[in-house]
Design an enzyme around this catalytic site. Sequence first.
Site, mmCIF file in Angstrom:
data_model
loop_
_atom_site.group_PDB
_atom_site.id
_atom_site.type_symbol
_atom_site.label_atom_id
_atom_site.label_comp_id
_atom_site.label_asym_id
_atom_site.label_seq_id
_atom_site.Cartn_x
_atom_site.Cartn_y
_atom_site.Cartn_z
ATOM 1 N N LEU A 200 0.859 -1.204 0.000
ATOM 2 C CA LEU A 200 0.000 0.000 0.000
ATOM 3 C C LEU A 200 0.882 1.236 0.000
ATOM 4 O O LEU A 200 1.760 1.339 0.853
ATOM 5 C CB LEU A 200 -0.831 0.053 1.291
ATOM 6 C CG LEU A 200 -2.023 -0.873 1.475
ATOM 7 C CD1 LEU A 200 -2.602 -0.662 2.867
ATOM 8 C CD2 LEU A 200 -3.099 -0.598 0.426
ATOM 9 N N HIS A 201 0.676 2.141 -0.936
ATOM 10 C CA HIS A 201 1.427 3.393 -0.858
ATOM 11 C C HIS A 201 0.698 4.591 -1.468
ATOM 12 O O HIS A 201 1.180 5.711 -1.379
ATOM 13 C CB HIS A 201 2.794 3.246 -1.544
ATOM 14 C CG HIS A 201 2.717 3.236 -3.035
ATOM 15 N ND1 HIS A 201 2.337 2.141 -3.746
ATOM 16 C CD2 HIS A 201 2.948 4.218 -3.949
ATOM 17 C CE1 HIS A 201 2.347 2.433 -5.032
ATOM 18 N NE2 HIS A 201 2.706 3.685 -5.185
#
Length: 363
Positions: A200-201
């Site tokens: 996740l970013h």
Amino acid sequence: MKITIVGGTRPNFVKIAPLVRALKARKIQYRLVHTGQHYDKKLSDVFFDELELTPPDVNLESGSGTQAEQTAEIMIRFERDLATHPADLVVVVGDVNSTMACAIVAKKMNVLVAHVEAGIRSFDMTMPEEVNRLVTDAISDYFFTTSHYANKNLKKAGIEDSRIFFVGNVMIDSLVWGLNKLSERRTKRLIEGDYLALTLHRPSNVDDPLKLASILNSMMSVGDSVKYIFPVHPRTARALANMDIDTNRIQTIEPLSYLDFIQLIKDSIGVITDSGGVQEEATFLGIPCLTLRNNTERPETVAVGTNELIAPDQLVTHIERICKGDWKKGAIPELWDGRSSIRIVEQLETIGAALNFDQDRIV
Ligand code: UD1
């Protein structure tokens, strides 16, 4: 024809490595510029080492900042570099700030621009990458594409057929290369047992602590036999550090090198992600993929591949389905065969010849 290739971020290096390999195989000279957008060893140096990518001719060390600061810094530094080392053609890849910044600089210096991974669209203007894609494609001269969706988007924007080259996916060139390396080098798995891999970013998922907490809490609410492995991007690490959340069921680890990462995905029972590249990698590997986004600029991964777009409140249901083995089979999109870079380099040679450029050869 003097060719300069530009990269600045982790996914850029994965896309550039096979291109450089194909240029070297044809003994074509090039200059490699690293903008320095990603500067941590784990997001940059490790990728050059593992992908056997020759170190860049220059690192512009542009670094972080707001969207405008980062873009401006890359433009200022790349303009100086291109003035000192003139090129006939600049190759940019992907959709990051470095891609757009260097395309603008090159075009304003009357240098031809080729965009690799052109034409993809999420139609979501809140994503910085969508702005980068639109601007880059508005000013590029040559468009190398991964899918028929991308071809259609470019034609709709008025780009002539003669400038669009459907070549397949350079990300998959690296994946095919990496899988071969893994089978030569390793016999052991990175992680034992069944697990889901998590990445996740995106600002839309990690910058709002409530959203990030709801994603992680949903994952942890699924039956306690499910294990998660989470290599954490620096942006996400900062968000997590400011949150009071017990992620005991989620094993957080440092960002992985390229080969370790593809091994992590290959051996997982499923992937939860918001990355573009991971949707493609999971599709090629036939691994179930849950993408935590409302849209994707890679619709072929949903239409043909193993990917599904989901909202955080659908996570539990879908993770349970993956654990039961209840997931669509998926196929590999057209021309995702590990040979896209070769097609690109052949096309660049044709372009150079048509423009009467001499090709600088490595001697
Ligand atoms: C960028 C790309 C994104 C790509 C991603 C892959 C843009 C707009 N976004 O997002 O499309 O999927 O790279 O990782 O170009 N940071 C570090 N060390 C680094 C690099 C960044 O700590 O080596 C920190 C920075 O301080 C920054 C944050 O991480 O605040 C985000 O970095 P940035 O390059 O702005 O964007 P990414 O989120 O990595």
